[in-house]
Design a protein around this motif. Structure first.
Motif, PDB file in Angstrom:
ATOM      1  N   ASP A  34      31.484  79.147 -15.223  1.00 16.09           N
ATOM      2  CA  ASP A  34      29.830  79.264 -15.639  1.00 16.09           C
ATOM      3  C   ASP A  34      29.622  80.202 -16.832  1.00 16.09           C
ATOM      4  O   ASP A  34      28.591  81.035 -16.375  1.00 16.09           O
ATOM      5  N   ASP A  79      29.562  74.304 -16.771  1.00 19.85           N
ATOM      6  CA  ASP A  79      28.827  75.305 -17.454  1.00 19.85           C
ATOM      7  C   ASP A  79      29.048  75.647 -18.160  1.00 19.85           C
ATOM      8  O   ASP A  79      28.632  77.211 -18.131  1.00 19.85           O
ATOM      9  N   ASN A 120      27.534  70.071 -13.942  1.00 14.60           N
ATOM     10  CA  ASN A 120      25.769  69.256 -14.965  1.00 14.60           C
ATOM     11  C   ASN A 120      25.348  69.998 -16.428  1.00 14.60           C
ATOM     12  O   ASN A 120      24.489  69.621 -16.392  1.00 14.60           O
ATOM     13  N   HIS A 121      25.534  71.469 -16.500  1.00 15.44           N
ATOM     14  CA  HIS A 121      24.980  72.037 -17.663  1.00 15.44           C
ATOM     15  C   HIS A 121      25.622  71.350 -18.996  1.00 15.44           C
ATOM     16  O   HIS A 121      24.595  71.356 -19.513  1.00 15.44           O
ATOM     17  N   HIS A 233      33.479  71.634  -9.207  1.00 14.72           N
ATOM     18  CA  HIS A 233      32.142  72.469 -10.397  1.00 14.72           C
ATOM     19  C   HIS A 233      31.038  72.470  -9.391  1.00 14.72           C
ATOM     20  O   HIS A 233      30.161  71.065  -9.393  1.00 14.72           O
ATOM     21  N   HIS A 265      29.097  77.214  -9.851  1.00  9.88           N
ATOM     22  CA  HIS A 265      28.542  76.484  -9.522  1.00  9.88           C
ATOM     23  C   HIS A 265      26.865  77.357  -9.650  1.00  9.88           C
ATOM     24  O   HIS A 265      25.863  77.805 -10.018  1.00  9.88           O
TER      25      HIS A 265
END
Ligand code: MG
Ligand code: MN
Length: 644
Positions: A34, A79, A120-121, A233, A265
């Protein structure tokens, strides 16, 4: 009985040489997670240095950890490409050209990463940018449960490889070079198809992450993997598994063949106090069900360190011991080590471009947005946030079971004097608005969350917020401070409703989430679209992950009322809202009002409120306020008339 050949050879060798039992080998898995484009130790939203974050800071910890044990691999847990403003610069402002090295990979290539997983990002800017950026890294990205959609609508091959075998020559405790095969599987939260549906529908589909891990293990074992590490993640959630879980990491300990798990995450730290009481967790060893787990915070705040001791007494590598820790880059706001100058230097151009970007206007304020009178009913600064949340939430609920329920948007005045002092107010003046003004309007890095409540629960929510005010006794002689010592960031106002607060009545709630005085009601006349709130109907309240999961101890806000959590911060949503509008116009239309406070036997009670000196002109123009004095902390003290 047949012994495996390596075992026979090793036994024979030790007979011939009279050697001691086979040596052990210490293997280290270093991880970041992240990072969200916090590549340097600078908070580009606030426009100030921050030595508690930044990959150039984590890099110094990585060098230290490698010096302790060079038998190390370095992984990133996703991320990476979105979050801090430098991500927008590389995606939109100065978009990456074909073949150009993305700043994240410019830094990471210098650091010697071995492998990464998509978070996810990574999908926020669409597939095109993600794939374009992949020309840069000299290490692969994995995505074991993200599949290209085939023409017939079924899942095709994975977007990126699901797993990878790293063959490394390391040194055992006896000083001999030894080969170790590390199987790495990368999986991520499958909810990308909801969060980025506009960009991914028709192109990708996702599957359950745990099942993808179970599928990859035998493939890696067949290639000779000695150790299997999962890059997950996803957060660590001890609730029972349901399938397609967002935070599935916890379940991986139960998968046969998984030896160590890198998680992320949720931007927390494992092992760490957030996970006290988690079933199966040993926070002193950093394990869950005996397997090492790590979560390295966010933005480069921590380095994940997993240490595995391998032994080959059985003729092949076996894990004798595993443990994990998350090492912070800073303690009490001070970095432990200097930043890695090579990385800072390599990112100089991108840093300059990002500073120019955050200082450039994203919109124009047609009047002031401030919180000086927010505790007396001014709403402009809060309404801007509420409107941004509402616009975003209307899209987020589309296609979910919650579509069609009335939406209420909750915002509290975060910066409104109090303990932090008389200068601590949101104060965005008329004129150009820059990204740092959005940070003034929304200072916390919360994620937008939506809770589902009944009308009756909405009323309780307002009662809890109204605890901010002291009970006023109209008959009492002498000064009565209006605002109690509850932090005003817990004074949520629900846009979408109108209501009154009667401060002559006792508070219904105390510090906790339980009703303290069942006969006490301060909130009155709750209207929605001119109609009374229906206590039996369901409503959606747009708030943030802090509130939804218990921050401020609101009733029902224990995580169980959560309907949807957005993958965006409320502040990012606000920035996009201002950018899309271009012009923002302050609107102080009241949402709530004080119910009239009657006069006592000697006339109106002497109610007092403190306002920072920045609000002097606004206060002077407010008929309810009479300036009395400046107090020792530097607040102006006013008498406030709440009479009929
Ligand atoms: Mg994430
Ligand atoms: Mn994240």
């Amino acid at each position: 009985m047949r012994f495996p050949r390596p075992f026979v050879l090793a036994a024979l060798l030790s007979l011939l040489t009279g050697a001691a039992p086979a040596a052990e080998l210490k293997l280290r898995v270093l991880s970041t997670t992240d990072i969200h484009m916090n590549l340097v130790d600078y908070d580009f939203v606030r426009d100030e240095a921050d030595e508690t974050i930044g990959l150039n800071r984590t890099a110094a910890l990585i060098a230290e950890a490698r010096a302790e044990n060079p038998n190390a691999i370095l992984v990133d847990n996703g991320d990476l490409l979105q979050g801090a403003p430098m991500g927008d610069v590389a995606a939109r402002v100065r978009p990456l050209k074909d073949g150009e090295l993305h700043p994240a990979y410019a830094a990471m290539n210098l650091m010697g990463y071995d492998v990464a997983v998509a978070g996810n990002h990574e999908f926020n800017y669409g597939l095109e940018l993600l794939e374009r950026a992949q020309v840069g890294p000299n290490f692969p990205m994995l995505a074991g449960n993200v599949y290209r959609l085939k023409a017939d609508g079924s899942a095709g091959e994975t977007l990126f490889p699901a797993s990878l075998l790293l063959t490394r020559s390391f040194t055992d405790d006896a000083g001999a070079a030894r080969e170790v095969k590390i199987g790495v599987i990368g999986v991520l939260t499958p909810q990308i198809m909801n969060w980025d549906k506009d960009k991914l529908t028709g192109k990708l589909t996702t599957g359950d992450a745990v099942e993808a891990v179970e599928r990859e293990i035998p493939l890696l074992k067949a290639q000779g993997a000695d150790v299997i590490v999962v890059l997950a993640h996803a957060g660590i959630n001890g609730q029972p598994r349901q399938g397609m879980d967002e935070n599935f990491s916890y379940y991986l300990a139960k998968v046969q063949g998984v030896d160590a798990v890198v998680t992320g995450h949720s931007h927390r730290v494992f092992p760490g106090k957030d996970y006290e009481g988690l079933a199966g967790a040993d926070l002193s060893r950093g394990t869950i069900d005996g397997k090492p787990y790590v979560m390295a915070g966010s933005f480069g705040s921590h380095l994940g360190v997993i240490d595995l001791t391998l032994e080959d007494a059985s003729g092949k590598w076996a894990i004798k011991d595993g443990r994990a820790e998350a090492r912070p880059v800073a303690e009490k706001g001070k970095a432990r080590l200097p930043a890695d100058a090579k990385i800072t230097e390599a990112l100089k151009d991108w840093t300059e471009a990002t500073l120019a970007y955050i200082r450039a206007p994203i919109g124009e304020a047609k009047g002031p947005f401030n919180t000086y009178l927010a505790l007396l009913g001014d709403t402009a600064a809060l309404r801007l946030v509420a409107d941004a949340q509402l616009g975003y939430a209307q899209k987020l609920v589309q296609g979910t079971p919650y579509e069609g329920l009335p939406l209420l948007s909750a915002v509290a005045p975060f910066r409104v004097g109090g303990r932090p002092g008389p200068d601590y107010y949101t104060d965005v003046k008329a004129g150009p608005v820059a990204i740092k003004d959005a940070a003034d309007l929304y200072i916390y890095p919360n994620m937008l969350a939506i809770v589902k409540l009944t009308g009756a629960e909405v009323r309780e929510y307002l009662e809890k917020a109204a605890r901010l005010f002291n009970q006023i006794d109209p008959a009492k002689a002498g000064p009565q401070p209006l605002v109690g010592n509850m932090p005003a960031y817990n004074f949520d106002i629900l846009f979408g409703l109108t209501y009154t607060i009667d401060v002559t009545r006792p508070a219904r709630y105390g510090r906790g989430p339980a009703i303290e005085d069942p006969n006490a009601f301060r909130i009155g006349d709750i209207l929605i679209g001119g109609e009374p709130l229906d206590e039996t109907k369901d409503y959606l309240v747009i708030t943030n992950n802090y509130r939804a999961n218990g921050g401020g101890e609101f009733p029902r806000m224990d995580g169980t009322a959560v309907a949807l959590v957005a993958p965006e911060t409320n502040r990012e949503i606000l920035i996009e809202h201002i950018r899309a509008r271009g012009e923002i116009v302050p609107d102080n239309t009241p949402v709530w009002r004080f119910a009239p406070v009657p006069d006592g036997p000697n006339g109106p009670p002497d109610i007092r409120i403190e306002i920072g000196p920045g609000g002097a002109a606004l206060a002077a123009a407010d008929q309810r306020l009479t300036r009395i004095e400046t107090n020792a902390e530097g607040f102006d003290v006013y008498g406030v008339k709440l009479g009929p």
